[in-house]
Design an enzyme around this catalytic site. Structure first.
Site, PDB file in Angstrom:
ATOM      1  N   SER A 152       0.841  -1.205   0.000  1.00 30.57           N
ATOM      2  CA  SER A 152       0.000   0.000   0.000  1.00 30.57           C
ATOM      3  C   SER A 152       0.867   1.242   0.000  1.00 30.57           C
ATOM      4  CB  SER A 152      -0.885   0.008   1.247  1.00 30.57           C
ATOM      5  OG  SER A 152      -1.492   1.282   1.395  1.00 30.57           O
ATOM      6  N   TYR A 165      -0.346  -0.382   9.837  1.00 28.22           N
ATOM      7  CA  TYR A 165      -0.609  -0.864   8.464  1.00 28.22           C
ATOM      8  C   TYR A 165       0.587  -0.548   7.545  1.00 28.22           C
ATOM      9  CZ  TYR A 165      -3.523  -1.095   4.169  1.00 28.22           C
ATOM     10  OH  TYR A 165      -4.058  -1.381   2.956  1.00 28.22           O
ATOM     11  N   LYS A 169       2.908  -3.134   5.526  1.00 29.36           N
ATOM     12  CA  LYS A 169       2.928  -3.091   4.059  1.00 29.36           C
ATOM     13  C   LYS A 169       4.340  -2.888   3.513  1.00 29.36           C
ATOM     14  CE  LYS A 169      -1.414  -3.761   2.966  1.00 29.36           C
ATOM     15  NZ  LYS A 169      -1.779  -5.106   2.499  1.00 29.36           N
TER      16      LYS A 169
HETATM   17  P1  NAI Z   1     -11.755  -5.848   2.191  1.00 29.87           P
HETATM   18  O1  NAI Z   1     -11.948  -5.614   3.638  1.00 29.87           O
HETATM   19  O2  NAI Z   1     -12.895  -5.656   1.273  1.00 29.87           O
HETATM   20  O3  NAI Z   1     -11.194  -7.313   1.934  1.00 29.87           O
HETATM   21  C1  NAI Z   1     -10.279  -7.935   2.771  1.00 29.87           C
HETATM   22  C2  NAI Z   1     -10.686  -9.374   2.939  1.00 29.87           C
HETATM   23  O4  NAI Z   1      -9.698 -10.043   3.728  1.00 29.87           O
HETATM   24  C3  NAI Z   1     -12.016  -9.513   3.686  1.00 29.87           C
HETATM   25  O5  NAI Z   1     -12.919 -10.303   2.941  1.00 29.87           O
HETATM   26  C4  NAI Z   1     -11.627 -10.170   5.000  1.00 29.87           C
HETATM   27  O6  NAI Z   1     -12.616 -11.026   5.543  1.00 29.87           O
HETATM   28  C5  NAI Z   1     -10.362 -10.908   4.629  1.00 29.87           C
HETATM   29  N1  NAI Z   1      -9.524 -11.189   5.793  1.00 29.87           N
HETATM   30  C6  NAI Z   1      -9.203 -10.333   6.778  1.00 29.87           C
HETATM   31  N2  NAI Z   1      -8.420 -10.941   7.685  1.00 29.87           N
HETATM   32  C7  NAI Z   1      -8.218 -12.203   7.238  1.00 29.87           C
HETATM   33  C8  NAI Z   1      -7.487 -13.308   7.736  1.00 29.87           C
HETATM   34  N3  NAI Z   1      -6.785 -13.230   8.878  1.00 29.87           N
HETATM   35  N4  NAI Z   1      -7.479 -14.455   7.020  1.00 29.87           N
HETATM   36  C9  NAI Z   1      -8.185 -14.553   5.867  1.00 29.87           C
HETATM   37  N5  NAI Z   1      -8.924 -13.539   5.370  1.00 29.87           N
HETATM   38  C10 NAI Z   1      -8.930 -12.380   6.039  1.00 29.87           C
HETATM   39  O7  NAI Z   1     -10.541  -4.908   1.767  1.00 29.87           O
HETATM   40  P2  NAI Z   1      -9.861  -4.640   0.338  1.00 29.87           P
HETATM   41  O8  NAI Z   1      -9.835  -3.199   0.127  1.00 29.87           O
HETATM   42  O9  NAI Z   1     -10.397  -5.528  -0.685  1.00 29.87           O
HETATM   43  O10 NAI Z   1      -8.343  -5.054   0.679  1.00 29.87           O
HETATM   44  C11 NAI Z   1      -7.656  -6.126   0.076  1.00 29.87           C
HETATM   45  C12 NAI Z   1      -6.156  -5.907   0.248  1.00 29.87           C
HETATM   46  O11 NAI Z   1      -5.759  -4.755  -0.458  1.00 29.87           O
HETATM   47  C13 NAI Z   1      -5.725  -5.685   1.693  1.00 29.87           C
HETATM   48  O12 NAI Z   1      -4.492  -6.308   1.915  1.00 29.87           O
HETATM   49  C14 NAI Z   1      -5.581  -4.191   1.769  1.00 29.87           C
HETATM   50  O13 NAI Z   1      -4.701  -3.801   2.792  1.00 29.87           O
HETATM   51  C15 NAI Z   1      -5.031  -3.901   0.390  1.00 29.87           C
HETATM   52  N6  NAI Z   1      -5.169  -2.522  -0.032  1.00 29.87           N
HETATM   53  C16 NAI Z   1      -6.395  -2.019  -0.354  1.00 29.87           C
HETATM   54  C17 NAI Z   1      -6.500  -0.728  -0.810  1.00 29.87           C
HETATM   55  C18 NAI Z   1      -7.786  -0.155  -1.268  1.00 29.87           C
HETATM   56  O14 NAI Z   1      -7.757   0.977  -1.821  1.00 29.87           O
HETATM   57  N7  NAI Z   1      -8.901  -0.816  -1.095  1.00 29.87           N
HETATM   58  C19 NAI Z   1      -5.318   0.173  -0.862  1.00 29.87           C
HETATM   59  C20 NAI Z   1      -4.086  -0.463  -0.532  1.00 29.87           C
HETATM   60  C21 NAI Z   1      -4.033  -1.765  -0.136  1.00 29.87           C
END
Ligand code: NAI
Length: 303
Positions: A152, A165, A169
């Protein structure tokens, strides 16, 4: 150029929602058999459930693809091993690992508890490490593997309220840089995606003026490419969001070279600080323990 993943088995962690869901759907459309891992908890990592992963598996199957659910947390070594086992037992192997699962516990560093700091590191940094560690011997043995980590801008550039975070990252980029060197000989390549997307994690944070372009499906093409045989690079950090893609890299300035056989004083350093930090002379960093030191000394010897 055609990106295909026929015959490949892929794990996408945190694939029950947001970016991971889109990655899983696209990898399956491109021919991969996909393990949809998701713990099914809240954005802060509390709670769990099977519904999120099950729903994505259904979506993939309805579209004619192959998928299996796994509900383990990436945040334990045992969970990570079970995720890899799911791929092997259900689909007979493992070729692609997309480390995507994540949580948030945002607070200014002054107010952040160490519990919230550790929880975020445990999922993002150690979760990525555990899953990669479990997949690594399988990929080395078969001399093929593609791994994606999800970094990120909060790490590479910083962000208020995200010290936990951002630390996690950036940490995973250190892991990536070392494994890019260790895996290369065995055709196990590891790259990072730095996404920007409108998901439950960023709800309310993305400016209204751009939110309609920030669908998570606009990030997945980069992940699909990095997961495929077409990708021959390792250690790259690719930014992806709203249809824009780029690359982040570390650079080092030309700096200065003092004579190392004489003691260098703090004043000497201070006098040259402008030149040392002048980014106009920067070029990409060199991997390895000594970085660019040898080249600098060669220049000194030849002068
Ligand atoms: P989100 O919250 O929609 O999806 C994350 C998913 O990971 C959720 O479905 C959750 O249940 C699952 N999860 C959380 N902890 C877990 C664990 N211990 N074991 C298995 N599954 C687990 O969030 P999003 O935005 O889709 O994020 C996905 C990735 O992208 C993350 O790593 C986030 O940090 C990264 N990211 C997202 C950005 C954005 O703009 N949305 C920006 C930069 C990075």
């Amino acid at each position: 150029m055609t990106v295909r993943l026929d015959g490949r088995v892929a794990i996408v962690t945190g694939a029950g929602a947001g970016l991971g869901r889109e990655h899983a759907l696209l990898l399956a459309r491109l021919g991969a058999k996909v393990v949809v891992n998701d713990l099914g908890g809240g954005v802060d990592g509390t709670g769990n459930g099977n519904a999120a992963a099950d729903k994505v598996v259904e979506e993939i199957k309805e579209a004619g693809g192959e998928a299996a659910a796994n509900y383990d947390s990436v945040a334990s070594a045992e969970g990570a091993e079970r995720i890899v086992k799911t791929a092997q037992e259900r689909f007979g192997g493992l070729h692609v690992l997309v480390n995507n699962a994540g949580i948030l516990r945002d607070k200014s560093f002054a107010k952040m508890s160490m519990e919230d700091f550790n929880a975020v590191l445990q999922v993002h940094l150690l979760g990525t490490t555990y899953c990669t560690k479990a997949a690594w011997p399988v990929m080395l043995e078969q001399e093929y593997g593609r791994i994606v980590v999800t970094t990120s801008i909060a790490g590479t550039s910083g962000n208020f309220g995200q010290a936990n975070y951002g630390t996690a990252k950036m940490g995973m980029l250190g892991l990536m840089n070392c494994l890019a060197i260790e895996g290369r000989r065995k055709n196990v390549l590891i790259n990072a995606v730095s996404p920007g997307a409108n998901t439950r994690m960023t709800v309310g944070l993305v400016a209204e003026s751009i939110v309609e372009h920030m669908g998570p499906q606009q990030v997945s093409p980069a992940v699909a490419y990095l997961s495929s045989e077409l990708c021959q690079d390792s250690g790259h950090i690719i930014t992806a969001g709203a249809g824009g893609f780029g690359r982040i890299h570390f650079f080092e300035t030309e700096g200065v070279q003092f004579n190392p056989s004489k003691q260098i004083s703090a004043d000497m350093f201070a006098e040259k600080y402008g030149q040392i930090s002048d980014l106009k002379t920067a070029t990409p960093t060199t991997p390895g323990p000594a970085g660019r030191l040898e080249d600098r000394l060669k220049l000194l010897r030849s002068s």
